[in-house]
Write an enzyme that holds these catalytic residues in place. Structure first.
Site, short mmCIF file in Angstrom:
data_model
loop_
_atom_site.label_atom_id
_atom_site.label_comp_id
_atom_site.label_asym_id
_atom_site.label_seq_id
_atom_site.Cartn_x
_atom_site.Cartn_y
_atom_site.Cartn_z
N ASP A 176 38.19 43.19 36.08
CA ASP A 176 36.62 42.74 35.84
C ASP A 176 35.75 43.60 36.54
O ASP A 176 34.62 43.57 36.24
CB ASP A 176 36.83 41.35 36.48
CG ASP A 176 36.95 40.15 35.36
OD1 ASP A 176 36.57 40.25 34.30
OD2 ASP A 176 37.99 39.54 35.76
N HIS A 202 43.27 39.94 27.73
CA HIS A 202 44.42 39.14 28.44
C HIS A 202 45.88 39.31 27.74
O HIS A 202 46.74 39.43 28.29
CB HIS A 202 43.92 37.69 28.72
CG HIS A 202 43.18 37.73 30.12
ND1 HIS A 202 41.91 37.75 30.01
CD2 HIS A 202 43.57 37.72 31.40
CE1 HIS A 202 41.41 37.74 31.23
NE2 HIS A 202 42.42 37.67 32.17
N GLU A 222 36.01 41.42 42.51
CA GLU A 222 35.92 41.82 41.17
C GLU A 222 34.61 41.64 40.51
O GLU A 222 34.49 41.77 39.37
CB GLU A 222 37.08 40.89 40.35
CG GLU A 222 36.89 39.37 40.36
CD GLU A 222 37.95 38.53 39.53
OE1 GLU A 222 38.62 38.99 38.67
OE2 GLU A 222 38.18 37.45 39.61
N CYS A 226 44.97 44.17 42.39
CA CYS A 226 45.95 43.43 41.70
C CYS A 226 45.60 43.79 40.06
O CYS A 226 46.04 43.24 38.99
CB CYS A 226 45.93 41.79 42.05
SG CYS A 226 44.53 41.03 41.82
#
Ligand code: PEP
Ligand code: MG
Length: 573
Positions: free
Chosen positions: A457, A191, A433, A504
């Site tokens: 993911d 992240h 995901e 995304c």
């Protein structure tokens, strides 16, 4: 001058001063002191109280000026807690009567206070447990004569150099004012990396021993695209990189000329270009680059930024601000995706052997019902102010979507009873995901208003490669035909059911992946604001029919490397 190599996490050139971030939490020994030592321990506690108070006051003033009373309140509350009579009396008692060290007395008292708070029925009081933890850290640092470190204190225009950053530390970064990030840990898809890319901050991670090689105040060059960090460059090197930076800026200028023009292939296939944001403070990136919407608002960063759970009003304000700014343009708010590598200081997520395969995203909502309900209420109330869509993370089953839909209706009924203005007539979509979601995409499409593919993911789960494991970064390949096949399953299912489908995850901004996504017929790509210009220019040069042909071929290939080679050969990308 020294040149270090690492992973090219976020492209761009930066030339700035290094600021080392080395957080320390002092160890506390469970010991007692002699009676003659007691007075020194009391003095140490009193001095720490003063130091922390002065520190909190400074932050209070600064926050008040920059962000207003509401955001500053928390620091005023810390000062109050610090001067609370009962707290003072009990800590002094522990030192005087039990002969605890000041460190031990502070730790034991505040640990217990936080545990009591956590078990209270009132959610507002429960939320405050995290504040005791913060206060404890600051007092322990002060007693140990260690500096208070916080990323919020990073000086303007510096390059942050650290061993690693947790997602909650990352949430504290004022992205607009940071010129670069260099870490010795960190992979391409954790992240921190994503946040850096979204905010267009040049970053290199996985640089071995970087903290031993850079000093505070050193001049550092980052070449994010090459994964290079140059410490104390000589004049000649500086000039080379200044010229590279100027070239980069020129290109950005050229992209500006595409502002307002559509991302449309030469044969007329249109793609909406949206942006990913983590907080309202990222909106400037959306405006500067002319995004047509927000394809992913990672709402959990609002939760991670704070030591207490953001209440309904605070969330409502944040969502409304984004919606008002975006006007009619769509804003896809992802419900908090907690778990995996994203934890909250104020909830005790049980330790799991495999957190990425554990209680994460939608799976947490049953257990932490009030977090979920509060967020939905805040979102429905904010939805009155713009074009809001809700998105569910980590879906693996149809029932999870139905559960969220029911909850939205329940909260809408509650808001109605309370006479609060809201709008529950909003699209509710699903993140694709997990392999399960891709494989049952036809069923999910029947209960979803839209899909958004989370390739980050999806790649980790399809390839069974932990996205934050730096040792496996070569295997983490989102152009692997297995990943592309899963994406295509979701796109085809969405098309069949006539719902919108976007991407995304990071693949949406990768030059070699965009033609394949265009070939699949993707409706929307949500990328970093900084990438909008480059991706738009690429799409405007593509031929969708040719892209479909290339896609057909790559799906039959053996691995990601072959996929890249074919794209290079066909499109020189
Ligand atoms: C993804 O998984 O692709 C995604 C966009 O969500 P995150 O990176 O926040 O997990
Ligand atoms: Mg995800």
């Amino acid at each position: 001058m020294e040149i270090l190599k690492g992973l090219p996490v976020s492209q761009g050139i930066s030339i700035a001063t290094a600021w080392l971030y080395i957080p320390k939490t002092p160890a506390v020994e469970s010991r007692t002191v002699s009676s003659s030592q007691v007075k020194y321990e009391i003095a140490a506690f009193r001095a720490a109280q003063e130091e922390v108070e002065a520190h909190q006051r400074r932050i209070y003033e600064k926050t008040l000026k920059r962000l207003g009373e509401k955001n500053a309140e928390i620091f005023a509350a810390h000062i109050e807690m610090l001067r609370d009579e009962e707290f003072e009396k009990d800590v002094l008692n522990l030192i005087e009567k039990r002969r605890y060290t000041a460190m031990r007395a502070v730790k034991e008292y505040l640990d217990e206070a936080a545990a009591i708070m956590r078990n209270l029925p009132d959610p507002f009081l429960r939320e405050r447990a995290g504040e005791f933890q913060d206060l404890q850290t600051n007092l322990l640092l002060a007693i140990s004569h260690l500096p208070f470190t916080s990323l919020a204190k990073a000086p303007k225009d510096c390059i942050v150099v650290a061993h690693d950053l947790t997602p909650s530390e990352t949430a504290l970064i004022e992205t607009r004012y940071i010129k670069g990030i260099v870490l010795s840990a960190g992979g391409l898809t954790g992240h921190v990396a994503i946040l850096a890319r979204n905010s267009g901050i040049p970053s290199v991670m996985g640089v071995p021993d970087v903290l031993a090689k850079v000093k505070n105040g050193d001049t550092v060059i980052i070449d994010g695209g090459q994964g290079e960090v140059i410490i104390e460059p000589d004049e000649e090197t500086l000039n080379i990189y200044r010229a590279k930076k100027a070239e980069e800026e020129k290109l950005q200028q050229e992209y500006q000329e595409l502002h307002g023009k559509p991302a449309e292939t030469v044969d007329g296939q249109r793609v909406n270009l949206y942006s990913n944001i983590a907080s309202p403070s990222d909106l400037y990136l959306v405006e500067e680059n002319g995004s047509e919407g927000i394809g992913l608002f990672r709402s959990e960063f609002l939760f991670m930024k704070s030591s207490v759970e953001p209440g309904e009003e605070e969330q409502f304000d944040a969502y409304r601000k984004v919606l008002i700014n975006m006007g009619e343009r769509p804003v896809i708010l992802r419900l908090a995706d907690i778990g995996g590598d994203k934890n909250l200081p104020y909830i005790d997520i049980e330790k799991e052997a495999n957190p990425f395969l554990g209680c994460r995203g939608v799976r947490l909502y049953q257990k932490y019902r009030d977090i979920f309900e509060t967020q939905i209420c805040a979102a429905l109330r904010a939805a009155v102010s713009g074009n809001l869509r809700l998105m569910i993370p980590m879906v693996t089953a149809v029932e999870e979507v139905l559960f969220v839909r029911e909850e939205v209706m329940r909260q809408a009924a509650r808001l109605k009873r309370l006479g609060k203005n809201h709008n529950a007539n909003i699209p509710i979509g699903v993140m694709i995901e997990t392999p399960a979601a891709a494989l049952i995409a036809p069923q999910l499409a029947k209960v979803s208003s839209f899909f958004s593919i989370g390739s980050n993911d999806l790649t980790q789960y399809v390839l069974a490669v932990d996205r934050s494991n730096i040792a496996l970064s070569d295997m983490y390949d989102n152009l692997h035909p297995a990943v592309l096949r899963c994406i295509k399953l979701a796109v085809d299912a969405a098309k069949k059911e006539k719902i919108e489908v976007g991407v995304c995850g990071e693949i949406a901004g990768q030059m070699s992946a965009v033609p394949l996504l265009v070939g699949m017929g993707i409706d929307e790509l949500s990328i970093s604001g900084k990438r909008v210009g480059a991706v738009k220019r690429l799409i405007r040069s593509l031929d969708a029919v040719k892209c479909r042909g290339i896609l057909e071929q790559v799906l039959e290939l053996d691995n990601g490397k072959m996929v890249r080679e074919l794209i290079k050969q066909e499109l020189s990308l």
